[in-house]
Design a protein around this motif. Sequence first.
Motif, mmCIF file in Angstrom:
data_model
loop_
_atom_site.group_PDB
_atom_site.id
_atom_site.type_symbol
_atom_site.label_atom_id
_atom_site.label_comp_id
_atom_site.label_asym_id
_atom_site.label_seq_id
_atom_site.Cartn_x
_atom_site.Cartn_y
_atom_site.Cartn_z
ATOM 1 N N THR A 64 0.852 -1.191 0.000
ATOM 2 C CA THR A 64 0.000 0.000 0.000
ATOM 3 C C THR A 64 0.883 1.235 0.000
ATOM 4 O O THR A 64 1.927 1.257 0.639
ATOM 5 C CB THR A 64 -0.894 0.005 1.271
ATOM 6 N N LYS A 65 0.445 2.233 -0.779
ATOM 7 C CA LYS A 65 1.118 3.528 -0.734
ATOM 8 C C LYS A 65 0.085 4.623 -0.581
ATOM 9 O O LYS A 65 -0.845 4.739 -1.387
ATOM 10 C CB LYS A 65 1.911 3.754 -2.034
ATOM 11 N N THR A 120 2.442 4.075 -11.915
ATOM 12 C CA THR A 120 3.792 4.613 -11.724
ATOM 13 C C THR A 120 4.228 4.449 -10.271
ATOM 14 O O THR A 120 5.364 4.075 -9.985
ATOM 15 C CB THR A 120 3.826 6.107 -12.125
ATOM 16 N N THR A 121 3.306 4.693 -9.350
ATOM 17 C CA THR A 121 3.635 4.561 -7.934
ATOM 18 C C THR A 121 4.068 3.130 -7.613
ATOM 19 O O THR A 121 5.054 2.917 -6.909
ATOM 20 C CB THR A 121 2.414 4.970 -7.076
ATOM 21 N N ALA A 122 3.351 2.148 -8.165
ATOM 22 C CA ALA A 122 3.711 0.743 -7.933
ATOM 23 C C ALA A 122 5.118 0.469 -8.452
ATOM 24 O O ALA A 122 5.937 -0.169 -7.780
ATOM 25 C CB ALA A 122 2.691 -0.178 -8.609
ATOM 26 N N LEU A 123 5.431 0.991 -9.625
ATOM 27 C CA LEU A 123 6.744 0.773 -10.237
ATOM 28 C C LEU A 123 7.846 1.468 -9.431
ATOM 29 O O LEU A 123 8.921 0.910 -9.211
ATOM 30 C CB LEU A 123 6.700 1.323 -11.667
ATOM 31 N N ARG A 124 7.553 2.697 -8.995
ATOM 32 C CA ARG A 124 8.554 3.462 -8.227
ATOM 33 C C ARG A 124 8.861 2.794 -6.892
ATOM 34 O O ARG A 124 9.971 2.905 -6.382
ATOM 35 C CB ARG A 124 8.077 4.903 -8.033
ATOM 36 N N MET A 125 7.888 2.077 -6.339
ATOM 37 C CA MET A 125 8.164 1.349 -5.096
ATOM 38 C C MET A 125 9.140 0.200 -5.352
ATOM 39 O O MET A 125 9.998 -0.086 -4.527
ATOM 40 C CB MET A 125 6.865 0.840 -4.464
ATOM 41 N N ALA A 160 11.432 0.201 -7.672
ATOM 42 C CA ALA A 160 12.737 0.828 -7.909
ATOM 43 C C ALA A 160 13.328 1.408 -6.627
ATOM 44 O O ALA A 160 14.524 1.714 -6.573
ATOM 45 C CB ALA A 160 12.600 1.917 -8.968
ATOM 46 N N GLY A 161 12.495 1.583 -5.603
ATOM 47 C CA GLY A 161 12.983 2.159 -4.351
ATOM 48 C C GLY A 161 12.915 3.674 -4.340
ATOM 49 O O GLY A 161 13.530 4.335 -3.521
ATOM 50 N N LEU A 162 12.151 4.241 -5.278
ATOM 51 C CA LEU A 162 12.046 5.700 -5.367
ATOM 52 C C LEU A 162 10.879 6.225 -4.543
ATOM 53 O O LEU A 162 10.686 7.432 -4.424
ATOM 54 C CB LEU A 162 11.875 6.122 -6.831
ATOM 55 N N GLU A 163 10.080 5.304 -4.012
ATOM 56 C CA GLU A 163 8.905 5.693 -3.238
ATOM 57 C C GLU A 163 8.856 4.778 -2.020
ATOM 58 O O GLU A 163 8.996 3.565 -2.156
ATOM 59 C CB GLU A 163 7.667 5.468 -4.115
ATOM 60 N N GLU A 164 8.683 5.368 -0.846
ATOM 61 C CA GLU A 164 8.613 4.556 0.364
ATOM 62 C C GLU A 164 7.295 3.780 0.409
ATOM 63 O O GLU A 164 6.281 4.266 -0.074
ATOM 64 C CB GLU A 164 8.703 5.481 1.573
ATOM 65 N N ILE A 165 7.324 2.596 1.001
ATOM 66 C CA ILE A 165 6.123 1.769 1.083
ATOM 67 C C ILE A 165 5.410 2.061 2.403
ATOM 68 O O ILE A 165 6.036 2.072 3.455
ATOM 69 C CB ILE A 165 6.519 0.280 0.986
ATOM 70 N N THR A 166 4.099 2.348 2.327
ATOM 71 C CA THR A 166 3.355 2.678 3.541
ATOM 72 C C THR A 166 3.057 1.420 4.345
ATOM 73 O O THR A 166 3.123 1.411 5.570
ATOM 74 C CB THR A 166 2.016 3.382 3.181
ATOM 75 N N ASP A 167 2.706 0.346 3.627
ATOM 76 C CA ASP A 167 2.286 -0.886 4.302
ATOM 77 C C ASP A 167 2.528 -2.070 3.385
ATOM 78 O O ASP A 167 2.492 -1.913 2.162
ATOM 79 C CB ASP A 167 0.779 -0.779 4.613
ATOM 80 N N GLY A 168 2.736 -3.242 3.948
ATOM 81 C CA GLY A 168 2.917 -4.448 3.149
ATOM 82 C C GLY A 168 4.385 -4.794 2.961
ATOM 83 O O GLY A 168 5.264 -4.150 3.545
ATOM 84 N N THR A 169 4.626 -5.812 2.150
ATOM 85 C CA THR A 169 5.986 -6.321 1.943
ATOM 86 C C THR A 169 6.270 -6.414 0.450
ATOM 87 O O THR A 169 5.445 -6.921 -0.311
ATOM 88 C CB THR A 169 6.120 -7.736 2.537
ATOM 89 N N LEU A 170 7.434 -5.944 0.060
ATOM 90 C CA LEU A 170 7.857 -6.060 -1.330
ATOM 91 C C LEU A 170 9.148 -6.861 -1.369
ATOM 92 O O LEU A 170 10.106 -6.555 -0.654
ATOM 93 C CB LEU A 170 8.075 -4.660 -1.920
#
Length: 365
Positions: A10-11, A43-48, A50-60
Motif C-alpha cells: 500500500t502507498k 507509476t507509484t507501484a513501479l517506483r516502489m 525501484a525504491g524511489l517511493e517509500e512503502i506505507t504498508d505491506g511487503t515487497l
Amino acid sequence: MSKVVFEGVTKRFGDVTAVDSLDLHIDDGEFVVLLGPSGCGKTTALRMVAGLEEITDGTLRIGDTVVNDMEPRDRNISMVFQSYALYPHMTVAKNIESPLMVRSFDVGEGDHRKLSKAERSERITEAARTLGLDTLLDRKPAALSGGQRQRVALARAIVSRPAAFLMDEPLSNLDAKLRAATRVELVELHRKLATTFIYVTHDQVEAMTMADRVAIIADGRLQQVGAPREVYERPANLFVARFIGSPPMNTFTATVAANGASGGVDTGAGILPLGATTGPLSAGEQVVVGIRPEHVTIGDGPLEVSVRAVEWLGHERLLICELGDTQLNVRQVSGDAEIPVGATLRIGVDPAHVMVFDPTSGELR
Ligand SMILES: Nc1ncnc2c1ncn2[C@@H]1O[C@H](COP(=O)(O)OP(=O)(O)OP(=O)(O)O)[C@@H](O)[C@H]1O
Ligand SMILES: [Mg+2]
C-alpha cells in the motif's frame, strides 16, 4: 534475474491511497504489464519496486529479499521513464556507459567493485549490439531520430544487467508506426535478455500485444491478473470487460427471464439465451449483459436492432445499432454484404459469448 512479489503493498500520499493492498507475484523472467487509466497507481507501484517511493504498508520482495527499506542503488533494478532524458552533451556510448560509472557491481565470487574501462567497454558493445546501435555510438542524441533515442535509453537500462527491468510508458513519445515497431523490438529484447520485465501503460493494445500476463488496476486496486487471452475472454468484472478490447464490449441492463439463467435474459427487444458457464440467477433479477461486437451474428437470431450508423474501418465495418433504447455495436467483415443505415436486422449471439455481470459489484456472474 529475479521474481518480484508484492504482498499487501500500500502507498498513501496523505489522504490519497495511490496503491491499495496490492498482491501480485511476478515470476522470474516474466513480462508483466500493469494496465489502467491515468491516476490508478501504476507509476507509484513501479517506483516502489525501484525504491524511489517509500512503502506505507505491506511487503515487497525482489528475489527472496525483502526490499522495503533497501536503497535504490542496492536493488539491481533499471527503470526507463516516459521522459527518458539522455545527456545531450555526451555521445551514445557515454550515455550508455553512464549507469556503470556511478556504482559498484557484483563481478562474481563475492567480489563487488567498480568496473574497469575494459569491462565497461565490453558491456557497452553488448548493449549497443542488442539494440542495433553499433554504428551510432559516436553520435550525440541531437543527431538521432526519436526511435533511436528511445533505443539508447533502453541500452542504458540493460547495460547494468539488472535483475528486473522497469518501464513506465516508454513508448508514449513515439508516433503510432514507431510504437508498433518498438513493441515488437521490446518483445524480442525480453526474449534475448530473459529478464523480468514490468511495464506500465494505459494503452490496452500495448498490454495485450506484449505481456505474458496483464495486471489491470483501477483506483489503486488490482482488478484482475491473467494472460491477455484470459482477461479478454473471461474478464473478472465490468471494469476489465470495458477497459480491454477495441471497439469496446457492449454492455446494457437486462432482466433475467421467468425461469432463471436457463431461460436467458430479456433485453426489452427479445430474449437472449445464456451459456452454461453463467452462474445461478433469479427470475426478474436485473443484470448487466456484456457482448463483444465481434460475437454478434447478423441475419438470424432472437433480437431485432436498427442500424443507426455505419463506420467503415477498412478490413471491417462497425454497425452502430439500436437495441431497444440502448446502443449495440456490431462488427462486420468488409467482404460481407453492405447494410444501409436505417435497416432493421435480426441478430444473435452464441450463448457461450454472452457475459452477465452483477449491476452493483460489477463482478462476472
Ligand atoms: N508525490 C505525490 N504526492 C501526492 N499524490 C501523489 C503523488 N504521486 C502520485 N500521487 C497520486 O497518486 C495517484 C496515483 O498516481 P500515479 O502517478 O501512480 O498514477 P498512474 O497510474 O501512473 O497515472 P498516469 O497514467 O497518469 O501516469 C494519483 O491520484 C496521484 O495524484
Ligand atoms: Mg504514470
